[in-house]
Design an enzyme around this catalytic site. Structure first.
Site, PDB file in Angstrom:
ATOM      1  CG  ASP A 273      -2.134   0.899   1.058  1.00 21.34           C
ATOM      2  OD1 ASP A 273      -3.243   0.365   0.833  1.00 21.34           O
ATOM      3  OD2 ASP A 273      -1.975   2.137   1.122  1.00 21.34           O
TER       4      ASP A 273
ATOM      5  N   GLY B  27     -36.348   1.804   4.040  1.00 16.74           N
ATOM      6  CA  GLY B  27     -35.687   2.599   5.076  1.00 16.74           C
ATOM      7  C   GLY B  27     -35.244   3.929   4.507  1.00 16.74           C
TER       8      GLY B  27
ATOM      9  CB  CYS C 160     -19.993  -0.889  -2.958  1.00 17.17           C
ATOM     10  SG  CYS C 160     -18.550  -1.416  -2.041  1.00 17.17           S
TER      11      CYS C 160
ATOM     12  CE  LYS D 263     -16.327   2.193  -5.765  1.00 17.86           C
ATOM     13  NZ  LYS D 263     -16.042   1.190  -6.793  1.00 17.86           N
TER      14      LYS D 263
ATOM     15  NE  ARG E 153     -15.071   3.734   2.528  1.00 14.57           N
ATOM     16  CZ  ARG E 153     -14.404   2.743   1.928  1.00 14.57           C
ATOM     17  NH1 ARG E 153     -13.699   3.001   0.855  1.00 14.57           N
ATOM     18  NH2 ARG E 153     -14.459   1.528   2.402  1.00 14.57           N
TER      19      ARG E 153
HETATM   20  C1  UGA Z   1     -22.319  -4.234  -1.309  1.00 17.01           C
HETATM   21  C2  UGA Z   1     -22.809  -5.579  -1.870  1.00 17.01           C
HETATM   22  O1  UGA Z   1     -23.812  -6.134  -1.001  1.00 17.01           O
HETATM   23  C3  UGA Z   1     -21.643  -6.572  -2.025  1.00 17.01           C
HETATM   24  O2  UGA Z   1     -22.121  -7.752  -2.674  1.00 17.01           O
HETATM   25  C4  UGA Z   1     -20.539  -5.926  -2.878  1.00 17.01           C
HETATM   26  O3  UGA Z   1     -19.425  -6.785  -3.012  1.00 17.01           O
HETATM   27  C5  UGA Z   1     -20.092  -4.652  -2.212  1.00 17.01           C
HETATM   28  O4  UGA Z   1     -21.235  -3.751  -2.114  1.00 17.01           O
HETATM   29  C6  UGA Z   1     -19.017  -4.042  -3.069  1.00 17.01           C
HETATM   30  O5  UGA Z   1     -19.298  -3.633  -4.209  1.00 17.01           O
HETATM   31  O6  UGA Z   1     -17.844  -4.079  -2.665  1.00 17.01           O
HETATM   32  P1  UGA Z   1     -21.786  -3.291   1.139  1.00 17.01           P
HETATM   33  O7  UGA Z   1     -21.661  -1.945   0.476  1.00 17.01           O
HETATM   34  O8  UGA Z   1     -20.740  -3.721   2.101  1.00 17.01           O
HETATM   35  O9  UGA Z   1     -21.866  -4.463   0.027  1.00 17.01           O
HETATM   36  O10 UGA Z   1     -23.149  -3.271   1.956  1.00 17.01           O
HETATM   37  P2  UGA Z   1     -24.634  -3.894   1.836  1.00 17.01           P
HETATM   38  O11 UGA Z   1     -24.831  -4.817   2.951  1.00 17.01           O
HETATM   39  O12 UGA Z   1     -24.928  -4.368   0.485  1.00 17.01           O
HETATM   40  O13 UGA Z   1     -25.511  -2.583   2.126  1.00 17.01           O
HETATM   41  C7  UGA Z   1     -25.455  -1.442   1.268  1.00 17.01           C
HETATM   42  C8  UGA Z   1     -26.462  -0.394   1.697  1.00 17.01           C
HETATM   43  O14 UGA Z   1     -27.786  -0.818   1.402  1.00 17.01           O
HETATM   44  C9  UGA Z   1     -26.445  -0.081   3.204  1.00 17.01           C
HETATM   45  O15 UGA Z   1     -26.520   1.329   3.386  1.00 17.01           O
HETATM   46  C10 UGA Z   1     -27.692  -0.771   3.720  1.00 17.01           C
HETATM   47  O16 UGA Z   1     -28.230  -0.145   4.857  1.00 17.01           O
HETATM   48  C11 UGA Z   1     -28.630  -0.621   2.527  1.00 17.01           C
HETATM   49  N1  UGA Z   1     -29.707  -1.639   2.485  1.00 17.01           N
HETATM   50  C12 UGA Z   1     -29.414  -2.956   2.315  1.00 17.01           C
HETATM   51  C13 UGA Z   1     -31.033  -1.225   2.567  1.00 17.01           C
HETATM   52  O17 UGA Z   1     -31.340  -0.005   2.708  1.00 17.01           O
HETATM   53  N2  UGA Z   1     -32.029  -2.159   2.470  1.00 17.01           N
HETATM   54  C14 UGA Z   1     -31.762  -3.486   2.297  1.00 17.01           C
HETATM   55  O18 UGA Z   1     -32.723  -4.282   2.206  1.00 17.01           O
HETATM   56  C15 UGA Z   1     -30.424  -3.887   2.234  1.00 17.01           C
END
Ligand code: UGA
Length: 431
Positions: free
Chosen positions: A32, A250, A257, A260, A324
């Site tokens: 890094d 919600g 992710c 972006k 983020r």
């Molecule tokens: C997301 C994807 O789920 C992963 O599969 C992917 O690899 C990752 O992005 C990435 O591109 O690296 P992540 O950003 O860690 O993962 O989080 P999530 O659990 O997917 O949640 C994302 C957002 O959606 C959160 O703000 C969460 O609160 C929201 N969310 C999720 C909802 O508002 N409602 C839902 O039913 C589920």
């Protein structure tokens, strides 16, 4: 067979990938550019929180090394994995400068067998990298796109037990080598061409974001018609063709992710001459969802000017310290702009020194944040919020009004506790 691997980028993806590959028996050098981060890792300190990661790194310390020197990292490697971040530029396109600087540092690495990009990149990036490697005399080095689907807060589990491992490469030997590198991982390997693999990542995140925005639009319709969005989504999602996952209404999605990648996919489509109507609406619904939450609280209170509002949760989801693109940041900004004073609480977020958080009072517990407040907004569904003594909290507040932006709590119980309880896509109840 155990390989010698170099990982470029020690962020969430890079560290999890390194730790998991070491667990599988590979020898892994992590590079890094952030010397503080590398110094911490060399001293055995893990700069991010991810369940199980510290244990995995400690257990495999003998197979892991950390460096700021690109040549050192690549010197012995058979396979290089690029795990650097690709944030959006002002135009929404992905900023690939960090990826290109890794490619540039490979010019003398003729001993490599494969160069693999795990970072999320626009479709077509692999072809451009391939051309640069060829020009640098590295035609014999295989190229692959190997997108990552782990979610923060469960990344180690997701990495070791994935729904699929996608390997995108245009040559057979590289496909076989990477399948061997993943040997021991409990999930099917899906091999395809480079462009398709690059597209899978963007499409998967866009479809997950679409489900959430659909649930949030459904919530607004439920509010207008008197239906309960939780009950509706439970029954809709029971259809195996649809699935219940990512249909929780919600205050919308955030994180490093979805924002972006949806903007990046939109930019990719528009740059190619296509107007992505559905994706544009998905992004817009998410933006409106956060703003609507503040509008609904304002309507309930009459005004936010001069009110004190407790904001419960700061991270973009529970189980992580990651702030983020957290929806909470937009909500706090809106509350402050409307003239409110904000008392914030989060069990894991690092202290924030930048606006709007620097204008809030950080509290040690939910009850501390709630005491004396005119209203509260629950924005991250931390499990400890279920365990708050809500009758005690209602008594401690100047006015017991709570907007539950994650539908975490039970309306009946909150009314019994004395609250005016607003949630998303469900009827407001008054205690
Ligand atoms: C997301 C994807 O789920 C992963 O599969 C992917 O690899 C990752 O992005 C990435 O591109 O690296 P992540 O950003 O860690 O993962 O989080 P999530 O659990 O997917 O949640 C994302 C957002 O959606 C959160 O703000 C969460 O609160 C929201 N969310 C999720 C909802 O508002 N409602 C839902 O039913 C589920």
């Amino acid at each position: 067979m155990a390989q010698r691997i170099a990982i470029f980028g020690a962020g969430y993806i890079g560290l999890v990938t390194a730790a998991c590959f070491a667990e599988l028996g590979h020898t892994v050098a992590v590079r890094d550019i952030d010397s503080d981060k590398i110094a911490a890792l060399q001293a055995g300190r893990i700069p991010i929180f991810e369940p199980g990661l510290a244990e995995l790194i400690a257990r495999n310390a003998g197979r892991l090394s950390f460096t700021v020197d690109a040549d050192d990292a690549a010197a012995d490697a058979q396979v290089v994995f690029v795990c650097v971040d690709t944030p959006p530029t002002a135009s929404g396109d992905a900023d690939l400068s960090r990826v290109w600087s890794v490619v540039d540092s490979m010019k003398g690495a003729a001993h490599l067998s494969a160069f693999v990009v795990k970072s999320t990149v626009p479709v077509g990036t692999g072809a451009r990298i391939r051309a640069v490697l060829d020009t640098a005399g590295l035609r014999h080095v295989g190229y692959a796109a190997n997108p990552e689907f782990t979610a923060e807060g469960r990344a180690v589990q997701d990495f070791m037990h994935p729904d699929r491992v996608v390997i995108g490469t245009d040559d057979h030997a590289t496909a076989e080598l990477l399948a061997a590198v993943h040997d021991g991982i409990d999930g099917p390997v899906m091999a395809m061409d480079v462009r398709s693999a690059e597209a899978v990542k963007l499409m998967a995140n866009a479809l997950l974001a679409t489900k959430i925005s659909f649930a949030n639009e459904a919530a607004a319709i439920c509010e207008a018609t008197g239906a309960d969005v939780n009950l509706v989504m439970d029954a809709v999602g029971a259809d195996a063709r649809l699935g219940r996952g990512f249909l929780n209404a919600g205050i919308g999605w955030g994180g490093s992710c979805f924002p972006k990648d949806t903007i990046g996919l939109k930019a990719l489509a528009v740059n190619g001459g296509y107007h992505p109507q559905l994706l544009s609406a998905v992004i817009e619904v998410n933006e409106l969802t956060r703003r609507r939450a503040v509008i609904r609280l304002k309507e309930e209170l009459g005004t936010l000017d001069g009110k004190t509002v407790a904001v419960l949760g700061m991270t973009f989801k529970p189980g992580t310290d990651d702030m983020r693109e957290s929806p909470a940041t937009v909500i706090v900004d809106r509350l402050l702009t409307e003239g409110a004073t904000v008392r914030s609480w989060d069990p894991m977020a690092q202290p924030q020194t930048t606006p709007p958080w620097s204008s809030t009072t950080r509290c040690a517990s939910p009850l501390d944040a709630l005491t004396g407040s005119d209203a509260a907004m629950l924005v991250t569904e931390w499990p400890e919020l279920r365990d708050v003594d809500w009758p005690e909290a209602a008594a401690a507040m100047a006015a017991p009004v709570l907007f539950d932006g994650r539908n975490l709590l039970e309306p009946g119980a909150m009314a019994d506790a004395g609250f005016t309880y607003l949630s998303v896509g469900r009827a407001t109840v008054r205690g």
